[in-house]
Every structure is written in C-alpha cells, then in structure tokens.
Design a protein around this motif. Sequence first.
Motif, PDB file in Angstrom:
ATOM      1  N   LEU A 115      16.752  79.726  53.583  1.00 24.92           N
ATOM      2  CA  LEU A 115      17.662  78.624  53.832  1.00 24.92           C
ATOM      3  C   LEU A 115      19.011  79.039  54.402  1.00 24.92           C
ATOM      4  CD1 LEU A 115      16.750  76.420  50.778  1.00 24.92           C
ATOM      5  CD2 LEU A 115      15.848  76.306  53.097  1.00 24.92           C
ATOM      6  N   VAL A 116      18.927  79.567  55.595  1.00 25.09           N
ATOM      7  CA  VAL A 116      20.112  79.907  56.360  1.00 25.09           C
ATOM      8  C   VAL A 116      20.200  78.905  57.496  1.00 25.09           C
ATOM      9  CG1 VAL A 116      21.206  81.665  57.776  1.00 25.09           C
ATOM     10  CG2 VAL A 116      19.883  82.333  55.779  1.00 25.09           C
ATOM     11  N   SER A 117      21.328  78.260  57.640  1.00 20.72           N
ATOM     12  CA  SER A 117      21.498  77.242  58.673  1.00 20.72           C
ATOM     13  C   SER A 117      21.932  77.888  59.983  1.00 20.72           C
ATOM     14  CB  SER A 117      22.539  76.226  58.214  1.00 20.72           C
ATOM     15  OG  SER A 117      22.739  75.260  59.219  1.00 20.72           O
ATOM     16  N   ARG A 118      21.289  77.484  61.062  1.00 17.94           N
ATOM     17  CA  ARG A 118      21.666  77.916  62.405  1.00 17.94           C
ATOM     18  C   ARG A 118      21.654  76.695  63.304  1.00 17.94           C
ATOM     19  NH1 ARG A 118      20.088  83.805  63.134  1.00 17.94           N
ATOM     20  NH2 ARG A 118      21.271  84.633  61.413  1.00 17.94           N
ATOM     21  N   ASN A 119      22.755  76.449  63.945  1.00 20.55           N
ATOM     22  CA  ASN A 119      22.871  75.303  64.855  1.00 20.55           C
ATOM     23  C   ASN A 119      22.424  73.999  64.196  1.00 20.55           C
ATOM     24  OD1 ASN A 119      23.782  77.026  66.912  1.00 20.55           O
ATOM     25  ND2 ASN A 119      21.679  77.486  67.513  1.00 20.55           N
ATOM     26  N   GLY A 120      22.760  73.830  62.939  1.00 24.57           N
ATOM     27  CA  GLY A 120      22.467  72.597  62.230  1.00 24.57           C
ATOM     28  C   GLY A 120      21.040  72.470  61.721  1.00 24.57           C
ATOM     29  N   GLN A 121      20.213  73.498  61.881  1.00 25.68           N
ATOM     30  CA  GLN A 121      18.843  73.460  61.393  1.00 25.68           C
ATOM     31  C   GLN A 121      18.672  74.474  60.275  1.00 25.68           C
ATOM     32  OE1 GLN A 121      16.595  74.111  65.121  1.00 25.68           O
ATOM     33  NE2 GLN A 121      15.581  72.205  64.563  1.00 25.68           N
ATOM     34  N   SER A 122      17.872  74.101  59.274  1.00 24.95           N
ATOM     35  CA  SER A 122      17.574  75.022  58.181  1.00 24.95           C
ATOM     36  C   SER A 122      16.454  75.955  58.591  1.00 24.95           C
ATOM     37  CB  SER A 122      17.151  74.250  56.932  1.00 24.95           C
ATOM     38  OG  SER A 122      18.245  73.543  56.426  1.00 24.95           O
TER      39      SER A 122
ATOM     40  N   TRP B 102      15.777  84.470  63.385  1.00 23.37           N
ATOM     41  CA  TRP B 102      15.724  83.247  62.586  1.00 23.37           C
ATOM     42  C   TRP B 102      14.443  82.509  62.918  1.00 23.37           C
ATOM     43  CZ3 TRP B 102      15.451  78.085  63.839  1.00 23.37           C
ATOM     44  CH2 TRP B 102      15.851  77.160  62.857  1.00 23.37           C
ATOM     45  N   VAL B 103      13.808  81.939  61.882  1.00 20.78           N
ATOM     46  CA  VAL B 103      12.618  81.100  62.084  1.00 20.78           C
ATOM     47  C   VAL B 103      12.838  79.783  61.347  1.00 20.78           C
ATOM     48  CG1 VAL B 103      11.008  83.026  62.422  1.00 20.78           C
ATOM     49  CG2 VAL B 103      11.416  82.159  60.113  1.00 20.78           C
ATOM     50  N   PRO B 104      12.220  78.693  61.812  1.00 21.98           N
ATOM     51  CA  PRO B 104      12.410  77.387  61.159  1.00 21.98           C
ATOM     52  C   PRO B 104      11.986  77.396  59.697  1.00 21.98           C
ATOM     53  CG  PRO B 104      11.301  77.128  63.275  1.00 21.98           C
ATOM     54  CD  PRO B 104      11.364  78.599  62.983  1.00 21.98           C
ATOM     55  N   ALA B 105      12.553  76.475  58.921  1.00 22.20           N
ATOM     56  CA  ALA B 105      12.318  76.404  57.473  1.00 22.20           C
ATOM     57  C   ALA B 105      10.852  76.193  57.118  1.00 22.20           C
ATOM     58  CB  ALA B 105      13.169  75.302  56.855  1.00 22.20           C
ATOM     59  N   ASP B 106      10.094  75.545  57.984  1.00 21.47           N
ATOM     60  CA  ASP B 106       8.687  75.266  57.655  1.00 21.47           C
ATOM     61  C   ASP B 106       7.761  76.425  58.022  1.00 21.47           C
ATOM     62  OD1 ASP B 106       8.851  74.994  60.392  1.00 21.47           O
ATOM     63  OD2 ASP B 106       7.873  73.041  60.479  1.00 21.47           O
ATOM     64  N   SER B 107       8.309  77.579  58.387  1.00 21.52           N
ATOM     65  CA  SER B 107       7.492  78.741  58.749  1.00 21.52           C
ATOM     66  C   SER B 107       6.780  79.296  57.524  1.00 21.52           C
ATOM     67  CB  SER B 107       8.355  79.844  59.356  1.00 21.52           C
ATOM     68  OG  SER B 107       8.967  79.400  60.530  1.00 21.52           O
ATOM     69  N   GLU B 108       5.533  79.706  57.734  1.00 18.39           N
ATOM     70  CA  GLU B 108       4.792  80.373  56.667  1.00 18.39           C
ATOM     71  C   GLU B 108       5.006  81.871  56.798  1.00 18.39           C
ATOM     72  OE1 GLU B 108       0.721  79.264  56.375  1.00 18.39           O
ATOM     73  OE2 GLU B 108       1.155  77.149  56.711  1.00 18.39           O
ATOM     74  N   GLY B 109       4.799  82.564  55.716  1.00 17.32           N
ATOM     75  CA  GLY B 109       4.913  84.009  55.796  1.00 17.32           C
ATOM     76  C   GLY B 109       5.935  84.529  54.825  1.00 17.32           C
TER      77      GLY B 109
END
Length: 169
Positions: A79-86, A108-115
Amino acid sequence: MGHVVAIAAIVVFIVLGMWQLNRLAERRDLNSLVTARMDMEVARLDSLTARYGFFEGLEFRRTFVTGRYLAEHEVMYLLVSRNGQSGHVLLTPLQLDTGEVVLIERGWVPADSEGPPVPGAEPPSGVVTVTGMFLDPDDRRRAGGTLDLETRRITTFDRQRLDDAIPGE
C-alpha cells in the motif's frame, strides 16, 4: 481582551511563518545535496562502501552492482501510493559474488497484483547489472510492521526483519 487575542494570533502566525521558512531552508539544503551527489560519476557500490562505510555519505549517489536476483525472496511493500493510485513496491534481493545482498526497489505494481512473483514483472534470471540511486530506507520508513513470509508481503520497512528473512549478508 480583544487586543490580547489579536497579539496572540500575530505571535502564532510569526512562529508558524518562521517554521515554514526553516522547512524551506531544509528542503533547499536537501535538494542541493541530491543534485550534487547525482552529478557525481556512477561508481561501483563496493568501491563506494569501501570509501564511505555502508550508508554514510552514500544516499542519493548513483551506483551500480552486478549479481543475481533472489526472486524467491522478493517481497511486496504494501500500500504505497503513486500518482493517486494504491499499489505495492517490489523489493528484490540481489546477491553479489561476495555473498552480500543488496535490496533493489524494482518498481511499483497496482494494488490488485498477485504475488510475488508478480506475473509479468518477474526479475530477470542470470547475472544482471543494476544501475540506480543508493537510498537508505531508514530515513523514510519506520521499524515495526509485519513481514509475512508465506505471502512475502511487508507493511512497514524493517531492515532487521528483512535481514532475518533474506539469506546472505
């Protein structure tokens, strides 16, 4: 009574103004340091650590290292925010020939990334050379939080917990 309130308000505003000016001076000093260190030539990390010690004088220096990614020990910093996206930051250990390990922030990868590993964002295999900027995470992240070894996710950067979870020095 009104005069006392007005004078108290003026004093508070002066103090807050001075505080802001001090923060501006600190920011300008940091910007000057970052600019000066980034203008230095890119150097091997081991030559820098031999000269300066491991963290002292190295932050914001451009450096490069060669080694192999330990993909099985990659962690996601949650949960690191980048450009307004988690999202999550991928932290992947890179093992050097000496056995030492450097933690590489690969992106950075989107919050819904698996892994991890994150499909489509796996680290390259084999020997790689990574060029980047040296950062000391202690300056920006506090100790504590959790490190879930099963899911390979951390909630707060904690160097000691990562040292315990990643092989090598």
